[in-house]
Design a protein around this motif. Structure first.
Motif, PDB file in Angstrom:
ATOM      1  N   LYS B  47       0.838  -1.188   0.000  1.00 11.77           N
ATOM      2  CA  LYS B  47       0.000   0.000   0.000  1.00 11.77           C
ATOM      3  C   LYS B  47       0.877   1.243   0.000  1.00 11.77           C
ATOM      4  O   LYS B  47       1.941   1.262   0.578  1.00 11.77           O
ATOM      5  CB  LYS B  47      -0.885   0.006   1.246  1.00 11.77           C
ATOM      6  CG  LYS B  47      -1.937  -1.070   1.214  1.00 11.77           C
ATOM      7  CD  LYS B  47      -3.092  -0.654   2.112  1.00 11.77           C
ATOM      8  CE  LYS B  47      -4.270  -1.581   1.933  1.00 11.77           C
ATOM      9  NZ  LYS B  47      -4.149  -2.829   2.684  1.00 11.77           N
ATOM     10  N   ARG B  48       0.353   2.253  -0.630  1.00 14.99           N
ATOM     11  CA  ARG B  48       1.166   3.450  -0.805  1.00 14.99           C
ATOM     12  C   ARG B  48       1.102   4.300   0.458  1.00 14.99           C
ATOM     13  O   ARG B  48       0.051   4.491   1.040  1.00 14.99           O
ATOM     14  CB  ARG B  48       0.549   4.169  -2.004  1.00 14.99           C
ATOM     15  CG  ARG B  48       0.948   5.544  -2.259  1.00 14.99           C
ATOM     16  CD  ARG B  48       0.149   6.024  -3.467  1.00 14.99           C
ATOM     17  NE  ARG B  48      -0.087   7.456  -3.374  1.00 14.99           N
ATOM     18  CZ  ARG B  48      -1.075   8.078  -3.959  1.00 14.99           C
ATOM     19  NH1 ARG B  48      -1.941   7.406  -4.666  1.00 14.99           N
ATOM     20  NH2 ARG B  48      -1.219   9.373  -3.826  1.00 14.99           N
ATOM     21  N   ASP B  49       2.243   4.806   0.881  1.00 16.87           N
ATOM     22  CA  ASP B  49       2.263   5.744   2.000  1.00 16.87           C
ATOM     23  C   ASP B  49       1.735   7.063   1.483  1.00 16.87           C
ATOM     24  O   ASP B  49       2.392   7.742   0.704  1.00 16.87           O
ATOM     25  CB  ASP B  49       3.691   5.899   2.533  1.00 16.87           C
ATOM     26  CG  ASP B  49       3.742   6.866   3.707  1.00 16.87           C
ATOM     27  OD1 ASP B  49       2.724   7.527   4.010  1.00 16.87           O
ATOM     28  OD2 ASP B  49       4.798   6.965   4.333  1.00 16.87           O
ATOM     29  N   LEU B  50       0.544   7.389   1.906  1.00 18.65           N
ATOM     30  CA  LEU B  50      -0.120   8.534   1.313  1.00 18.65           C
ATOM     31  C   LEU B  50       0.588   9.841   1.603  1.00 18.65           C
ATOM     32  O   LEU B  50       0.693  10.703   0.755  1.00 18.65           O
ATOM     33  CB  LEU B  50      -1.565   8.589   1.821  1.00 18.65           C
ATOM     34  CG  LEU B  50      -2.382   7.377   1.353  1.00 18.65           C
ATOM     35  CD1 LEU B  50      -3.643   7.255   2.161  1.00 18.65           C
ATOM     36  CD2 LEU B  50      -2.692   7.490  -0.112  1.00 18.65           C
ATOM     37  N   PHE B  51       1.080   9.975   2.816  1.00 18.96           N
ATOM     38  CA  PHE B  51       1.735  11.238   3.142  1.00 18.96           C
ATOM     39  C   PHE B  51       3.042  11.384   2.395  1.00 18.96           C
ATOM     40  O   PHE B  51       3.522  12.492   2.178  1.00 18.96           O
ATOM     41  CB  PHE B  51       1.971  11.349   4.646  1.00 18.96           C
ATOM     42  CG  PHE B  51       0.764  11.857   5.366  1.00 18.96           C
ATOM     43  CD1 PHE B  51      -0.083  10.983   6.009  1.00 18.96           C
ATOM     44  CD2 PHE B  51       0.462  13.197   5.364  1.00 18.96           C
ATOM     45  CE1 PHE B  51      -1.214  11.439   6.653  1.00 18.96           C
ATOM     46  CE2 PHE B  51      -0.665  13.660   5.999  1.00 18.96           C
ATOM     47  CZ  PHE B  51      -1.509  12.779   6.653  1.00 18.96           C
TER      48      PHE B  51
END
Lengths: 246, 404
Positions: B47-51
């Motif tokens: 999952k992509r680290d959104l920040f």
């Protein structure tokens, strides 16, 4: 005025190449003005004449001299032109090649696009290499809604209805940001790139509300943040902020 | 520092023929080094680290929104514990300057050097609430009068109503100094500024000062006008902040005024505008108590932990929502009827009267004052009508007689 009453004959002429109907207005001293029907309909008198369908034979007494007629016609024409200008369109092209045609006034919600247009660089399409089509369509939806809302309500009314619980625009905004997180963060980036303050504030506030009331571990899980503290650092930071916890 | 050199945007094949001319921003000029975005480290379970995709200034915007809407300190502190980057950005001065009042609602038992440091950081960043809160804590709890007063002055200059009122109370009482350090005119001036910003206690205080000619030329009708306005604002505040529709806003039992005997002031001033003005509670309208400011709550808790004794021979203001301590003996004035409670200001007296004291105030004979000072005036003739009991200067003659 003692000039003889002359009929103003309104004739209906169809143009071959365009679908715009033209009407000819003839002033009292014989000068004819050909204008678009839609433009002429700015005058209620002419509008009723046209609608009644009697324009081919009806004679109307008007003592309108050329100068007055031309000035009033030009006023009528310019009013209509202004209306036409408001519906001027611009084309925005997303990074994956999809084009979106929007009203210029809606596009001007974005300060970035506004500056491009004002600089005169918007003759063709405006390319937006940092915004994908999915996000761009949402952004356009937001801008449209807010432009409508700004146009409809009086300034004084908005100040009274700015209570967030009753303002219908706020409800719409709340529904608007109910999207998955990836989309939300992409919206933040797009709002920042396109410089749309309202959208940026809305999306940032949404993320902030998602962070409120959660423990650090829950925040990490929600946003997939990696915990890069060493155990000692973490203990130290926890100690530093212990005053904030009951 | 991470800026948006294009790394954060979705990667697409760029058409070199298209160039967007932008007037405002020139990315090429930003020669800031950026952290290489390595996909592996920032992905957790794919999952992509959104920040990670956001540049620093956008994260700061988000944190600003968070700090300004936080309802308790932990809302904000939880974020600082998540990762290094958020910790660093969370302590950015822009974020700290926007922190809300409720974030400073520190419990007195949790007070530590770190809490002090946090408040100091916020105050240095220009946060007016932090200046006020830290000023109050330093002045009253940590006994650092100079620094506390200057912090409150900093907040007052930014038109912070509570800071102006607190400084007025300090001037009226000569807190932190001797009895001769009282500056009534300065107190009235500060009170006036706070009152014009809508501070209800300041309005009441100013109303009483005008009626008594205390620090300002006497003007009874004007004073009464302010007292009425204070009542009106109190009522309006209840309506505007009512969040819970099920709970009744206030109770209203139309009762006759509890003390039908004539008001002493009306006798003295001979008609005219009359003396004090009844509180809403005297009409049976019981407005709920306003929520205490975090600084006041902190002080109440602080001194409660010290058994309610701020120092040798010193007392607290008997209004529990206030929490102010005396800074020298006999600084506060007491109810002239019963003499058992004392208040830092007439506004606190009025509030306490309707909350609590009205029910328990009974005239007592006082033959011997346990502190050994002379009585300011006799007992019993203090008006216990609408404006909440008389106030008695304990150090008799020097103070202005509030009742005669």
């Amino acid at each position: 005025m003692a000039s003889s009453s002359t009929s103003v004959v309104v004739s209906n002429k169809e143009k071959e190449n365009k679908n715009t109907k033209k009407v000819t207005l003839k002033s009292s001293d014989g000068e004819s003005f050909e204008v678009d029907e839609s433009v002429a309909m700015e005058s209620q008198t002419i509008k009723h004449i046209i609608e009644d369908g009697h324009y081919s034979s009806l004679a109307l007494s008007l003592s309108v001299k050329t100068t007055m007629a031309s000035s009033s016609t030009s006023v009528v024409v310019s009013n209509k032109e202004k209306e036409n200008k408001n519906t001027k369109k611009v084309t925005l092209k997303s990074s994956d090649g999809e084009s979106f045609e929007v009203d210029e006034s809606v596009a001007m919600e974005s300060q970035t696009i506004k500056h491009i247009i004002e600089d005169g660089c918007a003759n063709n399409e405006i390319p937006l290499p940092n915004v994908t089509s999915g996000i761009l369509s949402r952004v356009i939806e937001y801008c449209k809604k807010h432009k409508e809302a700004a146009g409809e309500s009086e300034p004084s009314v908005t100040s009274y209805t700015s209570n967030s619980t009753t303002n219908p625009l706020t409800e719409w905004d709340t529904e608007f940001v109910k999207v998955d997180q990836n989309t939300l963060f992409d919206l933040i980036l797009a709002a920042n790139y396109l410089d749309i303050k309202g959208l940026l504030d809305l999306t940032c506030k949404t993320v902030a509300d998602m962070m409120k009331g959660k423990t650090p571990q829950e925040i990490r899980e929600t946003f997939h943040i990696k915990n890069d503290y060493t155990p000692e650092e973490e203990a130290e930071v926890r100690k530093e902020n212990q005053w904030a916890f009951e | 520092m991470r800026t948006r050199r294009g790394l954060c945007y979705p990667r697409v094949v760029e058409d070199k023929n298209m160039r967007v001319v932008k007037r405002r921003r020139d990315f090429a000029a930003e020669q800031v080094s950026y952290r290489k975005r390595s996909r592996n480290s920032s992905d957790i379970a794919g999952k992509r680290d959104l920040f990670d995709s956001l540049p620093d200034d956008l994260v700061i915007s988000i944190l600003c929104k968070l700090s300004s809407s936080a309802t308790c300190p932990s809302d904000f502190a939880n974020v600082l514990l998540t990762c290094r980057r958020l910790n660093g950005l969370g302590l950015n001065s822009l974020v700290l300057s926007k922190t809300s009042q409720k974030t400073f609602a520190i419990r007195a038992k949790n007070w530590s050097e770190f809490a002090h440091r946090f408040l100091k950081l916020c105050a240095d960043a220009g946060n007016v609430e932090a200046c006020y809160t830290l000023g109050m804590i330093r002045f009253y709890c940590l006994h650092n009068r100079g620094s506390g007063a200057s912090l409150m002055a900093k907040a007052a200059i930014s038109s912070h109503a509570q800071a102006l009122y607190s400084l007025a109370v300090i001037q009226f009482n000569g807190s932190g100094g001797t009895k001769n350090d009282k500056d009534l005119r300065a107190g009235v001036a500060l009170c006036a500024r706070a009152a014009f910003l809508g501070h209800i206690d300041a309005l009441r205080e100013l109303g009483h000062c005008l009626q008594d000619g205390y620090g300002v030329r006497q003007n009874i009708t004007e004073g009464r006008r302010f007292l009425v306005q204070a009542n009106a604002r109190e009522l309006a505040a209840v309506f505007s902040t009512s969040a819970n529709p099920t709970r009744p806003l206030f109770t209203w039992n139309p009762l006759p005024l509890p003390h039908p005997h004539p008001h002493p002031r009306t006798m003295n001033s001979g008609g005219g505008g009359g003396g004090g003005c009844p509180l809403l509670s005297d009409f049976g309208c019981n407005v709920p108590a306003p929520e205490a400011h975090p600084a006041n709550r902190f002080m109440s808790e602080w001194f409660e932990a010290r058994a309610g004794i701020p120092g040798p021979g010193l007392r607290l203001c008997s209004h529990v929502g206030c929490g102010r301590p005396e800074t020298r003996r006999h600084e506060f004035r007491r109810c002239s009827v019963c003499g058992t409670v004392n208040y830092c200001s007439r506004a606190c007296q009025a509030l306490d009267w309707k909350m609590k004291h009205k029910a328990e105030c009974t005239p007592t004979e006082r033959w011997v004052d346990e502190d050994g000072d002379g009585e300011g005036n006799g007992n019993g003739n203090g008006d216990n009508g609408g404006d909440g009991g008389g106030e008695d200067g304990v150090n008799g003659n020097d103070d202005v007689m509030l009742d005669s």
